[in-house]
Design a protein around this motif. Structure first.
Motif, PDB file in Angstrom:
ATOM      1  N   ASP A 217      -2.595  28.449  -6.488  1.00  0.00           N
ATOM      2  CA  ASP A 217      -1.653  29.157  -5.618  1.00  0.00           C
ATOM      3  C   ASP A 217      -1.843  30.656  -5.831  1.00  0.00           C
ATOM      4  O   ASP A 217      -1.419  31.210  -6.846  1.00  0.00           O
ATOM      5  CB  ASP A 217      -0.216  28.730  -5.961  1.00  0.00           C
ATOM      6  CG  ASP A 217       0.794  29.255  -4.945  1.00  0.00           C
ATOM      7  OD1 ASP A 217       0.538  30.312  -4.327  1.00  0.00           O
ATOM      8  OD2 ASP A 217       1.830  28.620  -4.772  1.00  0.00           O
ATOM      9  N   SER A 220       1.380  32.765  -6.284  1.00  0.00           N
ATOM     10  CA  SER A 220       1.970  32.585  -7.611  1.00  0.00           C
ATOM     11  C   SER A 220       1.160  33.327  -8.663  1.00  0.00           C
ATOM     12  O   SER A 220       1.730  33.900  -9.593  1.00  0.00           O
ATOM     13  CB  SER A 220       2.027  31.102  -7.975  1.00  0.00           C
ATOM     14  OG  SER A 220       2.845  30.406  -7.081  1.00  0.00           O
TER      15      SER A 220
ATOM     16  N   GLN B  89      12.730  29.795  -4.720  1.00  0.00           N
ATOM     17  CA  GLN B  89      12.920  28.391  -4.363  1.00  0.00           C
ATOM     18  C   GLN B  89      11.635  27.588  -4.489  1.00  0.00           C
ATOM     19  O   GLN B  89      11.657  26.408  -4.764  1.00  0.00           O
ATOM     20  CB  GLN B  89      13.431  28.298  -2.930  1.00  0.00           C
ATOM     21  CG  GLN B  89      14.877  27.871  -2.877  1.00  0.00           C
ATOM     22  CD  GLN B  89      15.357  27.825  -1.447  1.00  0.00           C
ATOM     23  OE1 GLN B  89      15.364  28.837  -0.745  1.00  0.00           O
ATOM     24  NE2 GLN B  89      15.746  26.662  -1.015  1.00  0.00           N
ATOM     25  N   ASP B  90      10.488  28.254  -4.263  1.00  0.00           N
ATOM     26  CA  ASP B  90       9.219  27.512  -4.377  1.00  0.00           C
ATOM     27  C   ASP B  90       8.697  27.527  -5.813  1.00  0.00           C
ATOM     28  O   ASP B  90       7.631  27.011  -6.087  1.00  0.00           O
ATOM     29  CB  ASP B  90       8.177  28.084  -3.407  1.00  0.00           C
ATOM     30  CG  ASP B  90       7.798  29.525  -3.767  1.00  0.00           C
ATOM     31  OD1 ASP B  90       8.329  30.062  -4.756  1.00  0.00           O
ATOM     32  OD2 ASP B  90       6.969  30.107  -3.059  1.00  0.00           O
ATOM     33  N   SER B  92       6.956  29.233  -7.590  1.00  0.00           N
ATOM     34  CA  SER B  92       5.728  29.967  -7.904  1.00  0.00           C
ATOM     35  C   SER B  92       4.975  29.392  -9.095  1.00  0.00           C
ATOM     36  O   SER B  92       4.524  30.134  -9.957  1.00  0.00           O
ATOM     37  CB  SER B  92       6.035  31.440  -8.187  1.00  0.00           C
ATOM     38  OG  SER B  92       6.597  32.037  -7.075  1.00  0.00           O
ATOM     39  N   ARG B 150       9.951  20.541 -12.279  1.00  0.00           N
ATOM     40  CA  ARG B 150       9.271  21.790 -11.912  1.00  0.00           C
ATOM     41  C   ARG B 150      10.189  22.976 -12.154  1.00  0.00           C
ATOM     42  O   ARG B 150       9.776  24.016 -12.637  1.00  0.00           O
ATOM     43  CB  ARG B 150       8.881  21.778 -10.435  1.00  0.00           C
ATOM     44  CG  ARG B 150       7.739  20.862 -10.156  1.00  0.00           C
ATOM     45  CD  ARG B 150       7.382  20.887  -8.696  1.00  0.00           C
ATOM     46  NE  ARG B 150       6.686  19.645  -8.400  1.00  0.00           N
ATOM     47  CZ  ARG B 150       5.989  19.430  -7.298  1.00  0.00           C
ATOM     48  NH1 ARG B 150       5.913  20.352  -6.384  1.00  0.00           N
ATOM     49  NH2 ARG B 150       5.390  18.287  -7.128  1.00  0.00           N
ATOM     50  N   GLN B 151      11.461  22.767 -11.812  1.00  0.00           N
ATOM     51  CA  GLN B 151      12.413  23.855 -12.015  1.00  0.00           C
ATOM     52  C   GLN B 151      12.546  24.175 -13.497  1.00  0.00           C
ATOM     53  O   GLN B 151      12.562  25.353 -13.888  1.00  0.00           O
ATOM     54  CB  GLN B 151      13.763  23.415 -11.446  1.00  0.00           C
ATOM     55  CG  GLN B 151      14.795  24.507 -11.464  1.00  0.00           C
ATOM     56  CD  GLN B 151      16.069  24.027 -10.819  1.00  0.00           C
ATOM     57  OE1 GLN B 151      16.573  22.954 -11.148  1.00  0.00           O
ATOM     58  NE2 GLN B 151      16.594  24.789  -9.895  1.00  0.00           N
ATOM     59  N   ASP B 340      13.046  19.304   6.308  1.00  0.00           N
ATOM     60  CA  ASP B 340      12.316  20.521   6.013  1.00  0.00           C
ATOM     61  C   ASP B 340      11.939  21.198   7.325  1.00  0.00           C
ATOM     62  O   ASP B 340      10.848  21.042   7.831  1.00  0.00           O
ATOM     63  CB  ASP B 340      11.057  20.155   5.215  1.00  0.00           C
ATOM     64  CG  ASP B 340      10.326  21.400   4.751  1.00  0.00           C
ATOM     65  OD1 ASP B 340      10.766  22.502   5.120  1.00  0.00           O
ATOM     66  OD2 ASP B 340       9.325  21.261   4.042  1.00  0.00           O
ATOM     67  N   THR B 343       8.585  23.457   7.796  1.00  0.00           N
ATOM     68  CA  THR B 343       7.244  22.898   7.923  1.00  0.00           C
ATOM     69  C   THR B 343       7.181  21.775   8.937  1.00  0.00           C
ATOM     70  O   THR B 343       6.124  21.483   9.460  1.00  0.00           O
ATOM     71  CB  THR B 343       6.725  22.368   6.574  1.00  0.00           C
ATOM     72  OG1 THR B 343       7.611  21.343   6.131  1.00  0.00           O
ATOM     73  CG2 THR B 343       6.668  23.464   5.553  1.00  0.00           C
TER      74      THR B 343
END
Lengths: 348, 498
Positions: A217, A220, B89-90, B92, B150-151, B340, B343
């Motif tokens: 990414d 990122s 939110q994504d 990274s 992930r968070q 979503d 997308t």
């Protein structure tokens, strides 16, 4: 209530496959060898091994260049043009000026330098102007090849400078048989060293991990503090260097500098890298998988000859393998996603 | 109680884009070890404020003070080295790398090291993970993790870089109930170690449970700020919108006698759901709820032909229909608004009009298969008026709209087709309170007109407010049906977590 999610062990196939498809490749190579060996027992000879080694030694170096580019999320189709420009260019240069004619290593250093120089075209367009890699390298492929034929030369050169001539007949192994001698050039040693070097670079340096990060990414990576443009400059300069060296290896091995060679052979190398488990979407790939991919392609081409398949079918076969490699990646990604869904379901 | 010295202060920050003020003299104070809720509708300036504080945007005026040191502007690297971290939110993260690398790599980069030792990376990561007392498989690739993990990885990465203030954008949106509880446990342990957290969220109920203080932004200015205990929900909503709402207006009584528009009988899809049977009557709003991964989304996707079911029958208006593809579903009169929307729901860079008519081109073509522009324009105008889409012009791109208005465009695309059944998946996620209210109101009105509506959601107050009946899905089966008196927030939550 019957549980819907099955047991969440790693799929057995996953374990066999290894992180980058290496397991499947080893199995494919063994099975293919057994089949070909069963059909034609002359397969089981040192000759086969040396043939495959000779065919692989330059391609594996080209493949290292392509591997790095694909891991970073790009694609390169200019490497063969860079390779032949460097290899042929050095023969022309030393032939006409006599510079470094006595030493093969000067020739290789020159080829590497030419490679870096030509790679800087890619670097400037991709890192500097942020253009898409496929289009840029397609363009530079045309420019580099055209410029070579126009300004460097377009004739086949059979006379090598002394140093390279000596190197071209410096064999590590020779196998003699009724069909003639089969040999493996000493250049296999630097080829192996280059693979080791790239492996160390990718695994144990911040720069190497940054290449994976960018491929995973890019945004990122930027937020995490990686210098994305700087890393890309390195990638395309280094890929150019490797392509230059590989081109020189090719010209040395064939003992006939032909400017019309190599370009058009990108398919073999890209197919090998993809079969080696490198994700075409970037972020994944290994040196060991790529080396196995190169060996598998060389083995298949060698076997097709042994099995009496017309040479014209080689290209179609390699193309088919490339598609198989990409489909396998896409399918396994889908299976994995289902697997993750199951995990989420079970924990809910 | 002694009030701690503030750790981070943004004072009188202003930021203009073109002629429009995104932030006007906004001030925010974050104290060490507190959880601060930053609330506000879409477009209120929350994101701009975070961007200014984290150095992504330069403020026009004002200052940011960290540890008593004042800055007129920050760069992203400076912000990170001061201990200011933003978890977007994504997240990274790098999906292709392991958890350990994701957590520890950034510290390597920041330290300017050239070589990487996998063992050292792993040690740094393990240390952070154990510090906040969570379980994470350090060798797993991030792409194989659940959203919650992930968070946690993103939080650990922030901590590995010695974060002291962590901004989290909509931290609970994609989490299941249990995962939210786990996150809050982590938040409490972070508080105890003196790390401050700023939650930016629409989901007030959840976030307010762990917040100490709240700052509400409206139209680029601070509407209110203070201790959470001083406000009730209605007061916060009023501060956000500048209007007063009665959030829970009871749904009108179900039409018991109405014929069914949709009959689902023993629908199954191996591995996802089994023996799902239910009816939707004309004019009825049916809620479907369940935790993430319960199969609720798959049921909707099967009805819309995205992932066709293996077994079972579906009837629309009494006639059996085959739903093997999206095309089949649309022809049968079924519409689907995916969760979503960015997308799956809209073409962001196309105009509003093209988005609205995208699903109805077949009805707008005249002779020679050419698009009849006049008719298309009428359709867009009618939809924009009915859905109250706030736009400068119908030829603006959807990207230029706020979240609430984007969602209205998605709805408009389906409503102009007038489907028999409209399935909406999480229709109000990422939509501000004002728009949410209007969207729900519109769904009720469509129901009254006779459309069958299925709302899939885990927003419990929303379900209670808008649905006549609610089905609860657990592990791929419908485990309960709540109607009438039993249809309360408590009942749904109890059934969800049982």
């Amino acid at each position: 209530m019957r549980p819907l999610a099955p047991a969440l062990r790693p799929l057995p196939l996953d374990r066999l496959r290894g992180p980058n498809n290496e397991g499947v490749l080893v199995v494919s190579i063994v099975v293919l060898s057994l089949v070909v060996g069963a059909v034609d027992s002359s397969f089981w000879s040192v000759r086969t091994l040396l043939n495959i080694g000779s065919a692989s030694l330059e391609n594996v170096v080209f493949a290292m260049a392509v591997l790095i580019v694909i891991i970073s999320g790009g694609i390169d189709v200019s490497f063969m043009a860079i390779g032949i420009f460097a290899g042929y260019g050095v023969i022309v240069l030393t032939g006409s000026t006599g510079f470094g004619a006595s030493s093969a290593w000067v020739g290789f250093v020159l080829a590497a330098g030419i490679g870096v120089l030509l790679g800087s075209l890619n670097a400037a367009a991709i890192a500097g102007l942020r253009l898409p890699t496929l289009i840029v390298t397609l363009g530079t492929q045309g420019i580099i090849r055209g410029a070579m034929l126009a300004y460097v030369g377009s004739k086949v050169i059979p006379n090598y400078p002394q140093g390279l001539d000596r190197l071209s007949t410096d064999y590590l192994f020779t196998a003699s048989s009724s069909a003639g001698d089969t040999r493996l050039n000493i250049l296999i040693i630097p080829a192996v060293l280059i693979c080791l070097l790239v492996s160390l670079l990718l695994r144990y340096t911040t720069l190497g991990r940054g290449i994976y990060a960018i491929g995973g990414d890019a945004e990122s990576a930027r937020r995490a503090g990686f210098r994305v443009a700087g890393t890309q400059v390195f990638i395309y300069l280094f890929a150019g260097l490797l392509a230059g060296v590989a081109g020189m290896m090719h010209v040395t091995q064939v003992r006939l500098a032909n400017p019309y060679e190599l370009v058009g052979g990108e398919l073999d190398v890209i197919a090998a890298v993809v079969l080696g488990g490198t994700s075409i979407f970037g972020g994944k790939g290994s040196v060991s998988g790529t080396v196995l991919g190169v060996v598998l392609i060389a083995l298949i081409k060698n076997s097709l000859i042994l099995l009496g398949v017309p040479g014209t079918w080689q290209r179609a076969t390699v193309g088919l393998l490339l598609l198989i490699g990409v489909s396998a990646q896409a399918l396994s990604a889908r299976v994995r996603r289902r697997h993750v869904d199951f995990l989420a379901q079970a924990s809910a | 109680m002694v009030v701690a010295e503030p750790l981070l202060v943004a004072s009188a920050v202003s930021k203009h884009y073109g002629g429009i003020a995104a932030l006007e003299e906004v001030s925010l104070q974050v104290r060490p070890g507190e959880v601060h809720c930053l609330a506000g509708e879409n477009g209120s300036g929350k994101s701009t404020l975070i961007k200014v504080i984290s150095g992504v945007e330069t403020p026009d005026s004002g200052s940011i003070t960290m540890d008593g040191k004042s800055f007129a502007r920050l760069t992203p690297r400076q912000a990170i080295s001061l201990g200011i971290e933003v978890i977007f939110q994504d997240f990274s993260l790098f999906p292709n790398l392991t958890v350990a690398e994701n957590i520890a790599m950034a510290t390597y980069v920041a330290g300017g090291r050239r070589t990487v030792r996998p063992r050292t990376l792993r040690r740094i990561a393990a240390e952070v993970v154990s510090r906040i007392g969570v379980q994470l498989d350090l060798d797993a690739r991030v792409e194989d993790l659940s959203v919650a993990d992930r968070q946690l990885t993103a939080i650990c990465r922030a901590l590995a870089r010695d974060a002291r203030v962590i901004f989290m954008d909509e931290p609970t949106t994609a989490l299941t109930w249990r995962e939210v509880e786990a996150l809050f446990a982590v938040v409490r342990s972070l508080k105890d170690s003196g790390v401050a957290l700023v939650f930016v969220s629409h989901k007030l109920e959840e976030v307010l449970r762990v917040s100490d203080r709240i700052t509400v932004l409206r139209n680029g200015v601070v509407a209110v700020t203070g201790d959470v205990s001083r406000f009730d929900r209605a007061a916060i909503v009023a501060a956000m919108t500048g209007r007063a709402f009665t959030e829970t207006s009871p749904a009108d009584s179900a039409r018991a006698g109405a014929p069914p528009v949709l009959e689902v009988d023993q629908l199954s899809l191996r591995g996802y759901f089994e023996d799902v049977s239910f009816l939707v009557h004309q004019g009825e709003v049916l809620g479907v709820t369940g935790l993430l991964g319960s199969g609720r989304t798959e049921i909707a996707e099967a009805l819309f032909g995205i992932i066709p079911a293996d077994h079972g029958t579906v009837r629309v208006d009494g006639k059996p229909v085959r739903l093997r593809s999206v095309h089949d579903a649309i022809r049968a009169g079924i519409g689907y608004v995916p969760s979503d929307r960015l997308t799956q729901g809209v073409f962001l860079d196309q105009t509003i009009s093209l988005n609205v008519i995208a699903g109805s081109i077949d009805r707008l073509v005249g002779r020679g298969n050419l698009l009849r522009r006049g008719k298309a324009q009428q359709m867009v105008e009618r939809a924009a008026a009915e859905l109250r889409i706030r736009m400068s012009s119908a030829s603006a791109t959807v990207r230029s709209l706020s979240g609430g208005n984007q969602q209205r465009v998605v709805l408009a695309k389906w409503l102009v087709r007038n489907p028999h059944i409209l399935i909406l998946n999480s229709p109000t996620v990422g939509v501000d309170v004002g728009s949410k209210h209007e969207i729900l109101e519109m769904l009720r009105a469509k129901g009254r007109d006779g459309m069958g509506i299925i709302v899939i959601s885990d927003d419990v107050p929303e379900l209670v407010a808008v649905c006549h009946r609610v089905l609860v899905v657990r592990r791929g089966r419908i485990t309960d049906e709540l109607t009438g008196e039993r249809l309360t927030e408590e009942a749904i939550v109890k059934e969800l977590v049982a």
